[in-house]
Design a protein around this motif. Structure first.
Motif, short mmCIF file in Angstrom:
data_model
loop_
_atom_site.label_atom_id
_atom_site.label_comp_id
_atom_site.label_asym_id
_atom_site.label_seq_id
_atom_site.Cartn_x
_atom_site.Cartn_y
_atom_site.Cartn_z
N GLU A 1 -1.72 12.34 34.12
CA GLU A 1 -2.19 12.00 32.78
C GLU A 1 -1.20 12.53 31.75
OE1 GLU A 1 -6.22 13.17 32.03
OE2 GLU A 1 -6.82 12.84 34.12
N PHE A 2 -1.09 11.82 30.63
CA PHE A 2 -0.14 12.20 29.60
C PHE A 2 -0.83 12.26 28.24
CE2 PHE A 2 2.47 10.63 32.99
CZ PHE A 2 3.61 11.41 32.94
N ILE A 3 -0.31 13.19 27.43
CA ILE A 3 -0.78 13.31 26.05
C ILE A 3 0.45 13.43 25.15
CG2 ILE A 3 -2.98 14.40 26.64
CD1 ILE A 3 -1.71 17.10 25.93
N THR B 1 2.35 15.35 22.38
CA THR B 1 2.43 16.63 21.68
C THR B 1 3.66 16.58 20.79
OG1 THR B 1 3.64 17.57 23.56
CG2 THR B 1 1.26 17.92 23.51
N GLY B 2 3.45 16.38 19.52
CA GLY B 2 4.58 16.20 18.60
C GLY B 2 5.23 14.86 18.88
N ILE B 3 6.53 14.88 19.16
CA ILE B 3 7.24 13.62 19.44
C ILE B 3 7.35 13.37 20.94
CG2 ILE B 3 8.57 13.77 17.31
CD1 ILE B 3 10.97 14.69 18.99
N TRP B 4 6.80 14.25 21.75
CA TRP B 4 6.97 14.16 23.21
C TRP B 4 5.72 13.59 23.89
CZ3 TRP B 4 11.87 14.83 23.35
CH2 TRP B 4 12.49 15.82 22.58
N TYR B 5 5.95 12.81 24.97
CA TYR B 5 4.88 12.34 25.84
C TYR B 5 4.85 13.29 27.04
CZ TYR B 5 5.17 7.95 23.19
OH TYR B 5 5.19 7.00 22.20
N SER B 6 3.98 14.26 27.00
CA SER B 6 3.99 15.33 28.01
C SER B 6 2.89 15.13 29.04
CB SER B 6 3.82 16.69 27.33
OG SER B 6 4.84 16.89 26.37
N PRO B 7 3.17 15.48 30.32
CA PRO B 7 2.13 15.41 31.34
C PRO B 7 1.12 16.55 31.15
CG PRO B 7 4.09 16.37 32.28
CD PRO B 7 4.45 15.94 30.88
N ILE B 8 -0.11 16.29 31.53
CA ILE B 8 -1.11 17.36 31.51
C ILE B 8 -0.84 18.29 32.69
CG2 ILE B 8 -3.57 17.86 31.77
CD1 ILE B 8 -4.16 15.21 30.39
N PHE B 9 -0.82 19.57 32.43
CA PHE B 9 -0.52 20.55 33.46
C PHE B 9 -1.75 20.72 34.37
CE2 PHE B 9 3.05 20.92 30.93
CZ PHE B 9 3.94 21.90 31.35
N GLY C 1 4.30 23.18 25.24
CA GLY C 1 3.75 22.27 24.23
C GLY C 1 4.81 21.43 23.57
N ARG C 2 4.78 21.35 22.25
CA ARG C 2 5.69 20.48 21.51
C ARG C 2 7.07 21.10 21.30
NH1 ARG C 2 5.86 21.76 16.00
NH2 ARG C 2 4.42 23.41 15.35
N PHE C 3 7.26 22.36 21.75
CA PHE C 3 8.54 23.05 21.47
C PHE C 3 9.65 22.63 22.46
CE2 PHE C 3 5.22 25.88 19.81
CZ PHE C 3 5.64 25.97 18.50
#
Length: 530
Positions: free
Chosen positions: A129-131, A133-141, A202-204
């Protein structure tokens, strides 16, 4: 999409991709044909694809991330890891030490399994799953994420163990230092994977920040290649000479695996010659392979061999090829290489044999001529003991009334009679005997090492009987051929060729005179050869 956001994507993904791509090109320029270089380049390029996939994924909607990660990212990452593992196993010679079965195909089995499962629509990357965070499409950990990260960590540990064992087995200081430097790079990759992969920044930080560890390892790998000469290469200034050489040049390891070859070798041996090809497989016939194995044994003793003639039989084309080899064995640290320079001398050898045949063979009867007989018999006599008791003799033969045959029936029939005579002589002599036409209707035979002189006399009786029972038949003619025969025995009567020949000649004319008297007594046509 804001321009600033696009620039960030380019800096984070495309710049590292270009760096790794440049490293791959740099390594490829060293030696594009060697397997180690190809594997390293493949690793660099597939790593580039990971960054390219992440760049494209961030340009698409968030909903595209699931299938791009599932179908592209993890498949490319698996391929990249497998190629790197193959490189390390090959470079450290682990496959030889542990005798890995079905190497290198076994290494790529996991990729085949994943591809098959994907084609069967079996989901091998559940719960992704992805969310945003800021400008990034990050996977849920989640559990799936950490399980895959743990698997990656275990694989890196296995690579570290492979390098550690390879370093301990290295017999040269240079090789040990290069692997040691690479080991530091792999440990750095492990540390960065743990630091950047397990915590959620996160978004960093961009998603999958452990990808940055690949850049670090690529740098270590490049330095190991260029500074410590981890991989053998051919200098560019010698590469041109290598390819411009008019002869075939091949470099193999001690298992006859082709490592380098020039353009002429590719032309000479055909499309089957390529890096990784086992040269001994080119010599399909057992006798051919044995010749190559004998060459390797001789190289171990002499280090360098020149003008080594190899006869290659090609059953497919029903032809025999001859190669002249200059070979040298080169030891570099624990590695052994064979340097082979070879020329196809088939035409040259056949031309030489043709010249020799024309010089030493009678064109009409296709047996040896006077020049060959005299030269060969003199050499053989030198090797015989002075007091020989074996039946060795020179036999001189002249055809009675041959001039009458020529004058009556013509030279064409006379030539056929001479050929018939040669066939009779070849029929009743051994392979070790020498049969030659001395000129005109004179023939000469060298009989070596019959059991006794009496055995030679018995052979002469057989010869007379063979002529008596095999008249010439042809051109509507049946002509009886009667020979006059003179024999001189080696050692007992003479030991030099000239003496033997002169004695045989005297006895041959005595036999001819005896034949004349017999014919006159029987009132047969007295016309005879003068």
């Amino acid at each position: 999409m804001p321009t600033q956001q696009l620039v960030i994507y380019l800096l984070v993904y495309m710049v590292p991709a270009l760096i790794i791509f440049g490293i791959g090109c740099m390594v490829l320029a060293q030696s594009p044909r060697r397997l180690e270089h190809k594997l390293m380049v493949a690793f660099s390029f597939t790593y580039c694809l990971l960054y390219l996939e992440e760049f494209i994924r961030h340009l698409l909607p968030l909903s595209s991330s699931v299938w791009m990660i599932g179908i592209l990212f993890y498949q490319i990452r698996l391929l990249t890891t497998t190629i790197l593992f193959h490189f390390l196993i090959h470079m450290t010679k682990t496959y030889k030490h542990y005798r890995i079965p079905f190497y290198p195909y076994l290494i790529y089995v996991p990729i085949a399994i994943v591809v098959i499962l994907t084609l069967m629509n079996v989901n091998v990357v559940d719960d992704i799953e992805f969310i945003q965070t800021g400008i990034w499409y990050s996977p849920i950990f989640n559990k799936t994420y950490y399980m895959k990260l743990i698997l990656s960590t275990v694989i890196i540990v296995l690579m570290i163990v492979t390098l550690w064992n390879g370093m301990n087995r290295a017999t040269s200081l240079r090789k040990r230092k290069s692997i040691q430097f690479l080991l530091v790079g792999m440990i750095s990759m492990l540390i960065l994977t743990v630091i950047l992969g397990y915590p959620n920044y996160g978004r960093f930080l961009p998603p999958h920040p452990y990808l940055l560890s690949g850049i670090v390892f690529s740098v270590f790998l490049s330095i190991s290649v260029l500074r410590f000469q981890l991989l053998p290469s051919v200098s560019r200034r010698y590469k041109e000479l290598f390819n411009l050489s008019p002869v075939s040049i091949i470099i193999t390891n001690d298992q006859w695996e082709v490592l380098e070859f020039n353009d002429n070798a590719a032309i000479e041996l055909g499309s089957q010659i390529k890096e990784g090809f086992i040269l001994i497989d080119y010599f399909r016939v057992t006798e051919n392979k044995q010749q190559l194995l004998r060459l390797s044994e001789q190289l171990e003793k002499e280090v360098t061999i020149r003008d080594y003639l190899i006869k290659i039989m090609n059953p497919a084309k029903d032809e025999t090829l001859y190669f002249s080899l200059d070979a040298s064995i080169v030891r570099m640290d624990e590695d052994v290489f064979y340097y082979l320079i070879w020329r196809n001398v088939t035409d040259e050898l056949e031309s030489k044999q043709l010249v020799q045949r024309l010089a030493y063979h009678d064109a009409l009867t296709n047996i040896s001529n006077r020049a060959y007989f005299v030269t060969e018999v003199k050499e053989r006599l030198k090797s015989l003991p002075v007091q020989s008791t074996n039946g060795t003799a020179v036999v001189l033969i002249d055809l009675n009334r041959f001039k009458v045959i020529n004058d009556t029936y013509g030279h064409a029939v006379g030539d056929q009679v001479l050929k018939h005579t040669a066939s009779i002589l070849m029929k009743i002599t051994r392979e070790s005997d020498i049969v030659a036409r001395f000129g005109g209707d004179e023939f000469v035979i060298f009989l070596e090492e019959y059991s006794t002189d009496q055995a030679v006399d018995e052979w002469v009786d057989v010869l007379r009987e063979e002529f008596a029972t095999n008249p010439f038949v042809g051109n509507a003619l049946v002509l009886e051929i009667e020979p006059s025969i003179g024999v001189a025995f080696y050692s007992i009567e003479a030991s030099q060729f000239d003496e033997l020949f002169q004695l045989a000649d005297v006895r041959m004319y005595e036999d001819k005179e005896k034949s004349r008297r017999t014919r006159r007594a029987l009132q047969i046509d007295p016309v005879d050869k003068q």
